[in-house]
Scaffold this motif. Structure first.
Motif, PDB file in Angstrom:
ATOM      1  N   THR A 156       8.056  11.278  -1.807  1.00  0.00           N
ATOM      2  CA  THR A 156       7.950  10.876  -0.392  1.00  0.00           C
ATOM      3  C   THR A 156       6.846  11.662   0.313  1.00  0.00           C
ATOM      4  O   THR A 156       7.044  12.208   1.400  1.00  0.00           O
ATOM      5  CB  THR A 156       9.303  11.026   0.345  1.00  0.00           C
ATOM      6  N   HIS A 191       2.292   9.641   3.592  1.00  0.00           N
ATOM      7  CA  HIS A 191       1.769  10.409   4.718  1.00  0.00           C
ATOM      8  C   HIS A 191       0.277  10.715   4.572  1.00  0.00           C
ATOM      9  O   HIS A 191      -0.307  11.358   5.441  1.00  0.00           O
ATOM     10  CB  HIS A 191       2.551  11.714   4.869  1.00  0.00           C
ATOM     11  N   ASP A 234       8.073   6.359  -0.245  1.00  0.00           N
ATOM     12  CA  ASP A 234       9.025   5.755   0.694  1.00  0.00           C
ATOM     13  C   ASP A 234       8.255   4.808   1.616  1.00  0.00           C
ATOM     14  O   ASP A 234       7.393   5.246   2.380  1.00  0.00           O
ATOM     15  CB  ASP A 234       9.712   6.858   1.495  1.00  0.00           C
ATOM     16  N   HIS A 273       9.464   5.920   9.035  1.00  0.00           N
ATOM     17  CA  HIS A 273      10.196   7.186   9.115  1.00  0.00           C
ATOM     18  C   HIS A 273      10.792   7.433  10.501  1.00  0.00           C
ATOM     19  O   HIS A 273      11.696   8.262  10.643  1.00  0.00           O
ATOM     20  CB  HIS A 273       9.285   8.341   8.704  1.00  0.00           C
ATOM     21  N   HIS A 283      14.476   6.757  10.674  1.00  0.00           N
ATOM     22  CA  HIS A 283      15.405   7.741  10.116  1.00  0.00           C
ATOM     23  C   HIS A 283      16.158   8.479  11.216  1.00  0.00           C
ATOM     24  O   HIS A 283      17.238   9.019  10.966  1.00  0.00           O
ATOM     25  CB  HIS A 283      14.655   8.755   9.249  1.00  0.00           C
ATOM     26  N   GLN A 297       1.909   8.116   9.096  1.00  0.00           N
ATOM     27  CA  GLN A 297       2.357   7.097   8.145  1.00  0.00           C
ATOM     28  C   GLN A 297       1.233   6.088   7.946  1.00  0.00           C
ATOM     29  O   GLN A 297       0.754   5.491   8.910  1.00  0.00           O
ATOM     30  CB  GLN A 297       3.614   6.392   8.671  1.00  0.00           C
TER      31      GLN A 297
END
Length: 282
Positions: free
Chosen positions: A157, A161, A189, A193, A196, A224
């Motif tokens: 993950t 980024h 992932d 985000h 989340h 992201q």
């Protein structure tokens, strides 16, 4: 779990980014939002693909990209392989938190019934007790400059980024940091985000925005790139990576509105994650 409106969170990150308050962000994540607190039940399943690869191909040297605050994945490898893998972990920013490291080690040792390696207080103790070399701030260029080569690079993950430019730069340097027949193992992932910590938005909420609008919310604290599964497949092949194992996560219900920047007719646009195991083609 701590919840916050995603737009408010993006605004706060933009504010903190402007004033370069990265250390304060780490403090908030640990003591206020509790996002940094250790609970390996939420992450241990992420380590399995890498562990199986390390075992299958008898890897002895490992470079992890984006080690994070606790190094929990590296701690797991240290326990599981009894310190027989020489691990190097790098981050663009120094994030290591010894308190989180020790909590992660204790949880992992108890969960898997390993003998606890004991509390550490310095980077040298981490190397001595766990065979993990932690380097931060550190870049791929630093690794190349030191002429270090590895059996495998691992990331969990993390690549979501990377900017597209940084991703290409990293992949373009794999031949310089991997030994002959070295491996590339990455779990990515694909979810937004922000979802989340905001259960009121779609897990793929960020697909609703075109690139110009998304720039208002993107920031260095939670950058992201929004690349989809098919994008990673294409980019990896561009860099002559031979994908020998490829897994896709479950398909997620798309948001009501989807930007024209994304291919809504391709089901891979809406999968939750991807695992890639590759080798450099000679």
């Amino acid at each position: 779990m701590f919840q916050i409106n995603w737009k408010l969170k993006a605004f706060l990150y933009k504010f903190l980014e402007f004033f370069k308050l990265r250390t304060f962000v780490y403090f908030l994540q640990k003591h206020v939002t509790k996002r940094s607190q250790i609970d390996i039940t939420n992450s241990k399943h992420l380590w399995e693909g890498h562990k199986n690869t390390l075992k299958k191909y008898n890897c002895k040297t490992l470079l992890e990209i984006g080690a994070g605050k606790s190094l929990e994945q590296n701690i797991f490898f240290s326990y599981f392989f009894n310190n027989k893998i020489n691990q190097t972990t790098i981050d663009i920013n120094k994030m290591l938190d010894f308190d989180l490291f020790n909590k992660a080690s204790l949880q992992i040792s108890k969960y898997y019934n390993f003998e606890y390696k004991g509390e550490v207080k310095t980077i040298n103790e981490i190397f001595r007790n766990y065979n993990i070399s932690y380097r931060a701030p550190c870049s791929i260029e630093d690794i190349i400059k030191d002429n270090l080569k590895f059996d495998i690079t691992v990331s969990t993950t993390t690549l979501e980024h990377f900017s597209i430019r940084d991703l290409r730069h990293y992949l373009g340097n794999l031949t310089k940091i991997l030994k002959n027949d070295g491996f590339f193992s990455a779990l990515i992932d694909y979810t937004d985000h922000y979802s989340h910590t905001d259960k009121n938005i779609s897990v793929l909420n960020y697909l609703s925005f075109n690139e110009d609008k998304w720039k208002k919310f993107n920031n260095s604290f939670l950058y992201q790139n929004r690349l989809r599964h098919q994008d990673y497949v294409r980019i990896f092949y561009e860099f002559n990576l031979n994908i020998i194992e490829l897994k896709k996560g479950k398909k997620i219900k798309p948001p009501v509105i989807i930007s024209q920047d994304f291919d809504k007719n391709n089901t891979d646009t809406f999968v939750s994650s991807g695992y890639f195991l590759g080798k450099i083609l000679s």
